[in-house]
Design a protein around this motif. Sequence first.
Motif, mmCIF file in Angstrom:
data_model
loop_
_atom_site.group_PDB
_atom_site.id
_atom_site.type_symbol
_atom_site.label_atom_id
_atom_site.label_comp_id
_atom_site.label_asym_id
_atom_site.label_seq_id
_atom_site.Cartn_x
_atom_site.Cartn_y
_atom_site.Cartn_z
ATOM 1 N N TRP A 186 -6.288 12.893 -48.040
ATOM 2 C CA TRP A 186 -6.830 14.151 -47.499
ATOM 3 C C TRP A 186 -7.847 13.870 -46.403
ATOM 4 O O TRP A 186 -7.884 14.564 -45.383
ATOM 5 C CB TRP A 186 -7.476 14.943 -48.634
ATOM 6 C CG TRP A 186 -8.305 16.099 -48.169
ATOM 7 C CD1 TRP A 186 -7.862 17.349 -47.838
ATOM 8 C CD2 TRP A 186 -9.731 16.113 -47.964
ATOM 9 N NE1 TRP A 186 -8.919 18.141 -47.444
ATOM 10 C CE2 TRP A 186 -10.070 17.400 -47.511
ATOM 11 C CE3 TRP A 186 -10.731 15.161 -48.127
ATOM 12 C CZ2 TRP A 186 -11.385 17.757 -47.218
ATOM 13 C CZ3 TRP A 186 -12.037 15.513 -47.835
ATOM 14 C CH2 TRP A 186 -12.355 16.798 -47.383
ATOM 15 N N LEU A 187 -8.637 12.845 -46.593
ATOM 16 C CA LEU A 187 -9.716 12.528 -45.662
ATOM 17 C C LEU A 187 -9.196 12.201 -44.267
ATOM 18 O O LEU A 187 -9.864 12.474 -43.267
ATOM 19 C CB LEU A 187 -10.522 11.349 -46.212
ATOM 20 C CG LEU A 187 -11.799 10.942 -45.493
ATOM 21 C CD1 LEU A 187 -12.807 12.088 -45.491
ATOM 22 C CD2 LEU A 187 -12.403 9.712 -46.160
ATOM 23 N N LYS A 188 -7.988 11.671 -44.169
ATOM 24 C CA LYS A 188 -7.448 11.231 -42.882
ATOM 25 C C LYS A 188 -7.339 12.361 -41.864
ATOM 26 O O LYS A 188 -7.511 12.137 -40.664
ATOM 27 C CB LYS A 188 -6.068 10.598 -43.090
ATOM 28 C CG LYS A 188 -6.098 9.281 -43.851
ATOM 29 C CD LYS A 188 -4.687 8.790 -44.137
ATOM 30 C CE LYS A 188 -4.705 7.505 -44.957
ATOM 31 N NZ LYS A 188 -3.322 7.058 -45.320
ATOM 32 N N SER A 189 -7.088 13.588 -42.333
ATOM 33 C CA SER A 189 -6.910 14.709 -41.408
ATOM 34 C C SER A 189 -7.902 15.845 -41.623
ATOM 35 O O SER A 189 -7.789 16.905 -41.003
ATOM 36 C CB SER A 189 -5.483 15.264 -41.532
ATOM 37 O OG SER A 189 -5.226 15.689 -42.867
ATOM 38 N N ALA A 190 -8.887 15.638 -42.494
ATOM 39 C CA ALA A 190 -9.842 16.702 -42.808
ATOM 40 C C ALA A 190 -10.820 16.914 -41.658
ATOM 41 O O ALA A 190 -11.302 15.950 -41.060
ATOM 42 C CB ALA A 190 -10.608 16.357 -44.086
ATOM 43 N N PRO A 191 -11.141 18.175 -41.317
ATOM 44 C CA PRO A 191 -12.131 18.445 -40.265
ATOM 45 C C PRO A 191 -13.531 18.057 -40.729
ATOM 46 O O PRO A 191 -13.824 18.061 -41.929
ATOM 47 C CB PRO A 191 -12.017 19.955 -40.049
ATOM 48 C CG PRO A 191 -11.481 20.481 -41.341
ATOM 49 C CD PRO A 191 -10.583 19.412 -41.892
#
Length: 253
Positions: free
Chosen positions: A31-36
Amino acid sequence: MDRTLEFGGKQIEPDVRRLSDMREVIYDIDWLKSAPDEILYYMYRDLAMSRQDRSIILDHGLRYDITVIPPGRLGSEYVKTAGHYHPEIGNTGMTYPEVYEVLHGTAHYLLQRCDEGRIVDVVLIEAHEGDKVIIPPNYGHVTINPSNKELKMANWVSRNFSSIYEPYKKCGGAAYFELAGGKMVRNGRCDHQPDLRYLKPSNIGKVGFAKGREMYGLVRDIEKLGYLNSPGEYQWLWDEVLSDKNRVNAPIL
């Protein structure tokens, strides 16, 4: 959204903690890879209701803060604080303690103690509005908002130190992560994760706590906060806070 806090007749602007400040301690790496890079929580530090109160607080080497954590998810994990330890006081073998109060919402305080780099105790305390939770010496801590309501909490702490975040970053977070639904998952990046102990909040009358009274009022009886700078004189308090007689079942969410 305006996050200015009115306190003591003044408008207080917060310091903020963003997702980018916490990348090392997040469970859901995918999730962290594309989280704003969003703001996760707001910190209002060094508050006082009046000049007289500020003078009393400064004279006793203390600080009163408020933190606001909106509800949210970090992927599959509940929103939380970054996690930190406090430094040792001189050569006493004891670090600075801290005390929190839930002003609104629900908080899970996840405490952990290390001995020679190995985690030897992990405690989870569920606290609701009016509850006080003491962080004993030598325990690091993370605060989790496990609900769909905003969490607003206050804390009293010594003003004589800076928090230490590196151990949590190095370990990839706390010994456990709390996932949505309340599932507690061991952090495999830590060397050791003892079984969780679930304890009650520290609503202890001897140190001035009352369920219906906000602990800011202790500025009028500030000697009762003496344990924040002199924990070595309060072994009875640490024994009571950590006692197995305060054990409860796992929180039901």
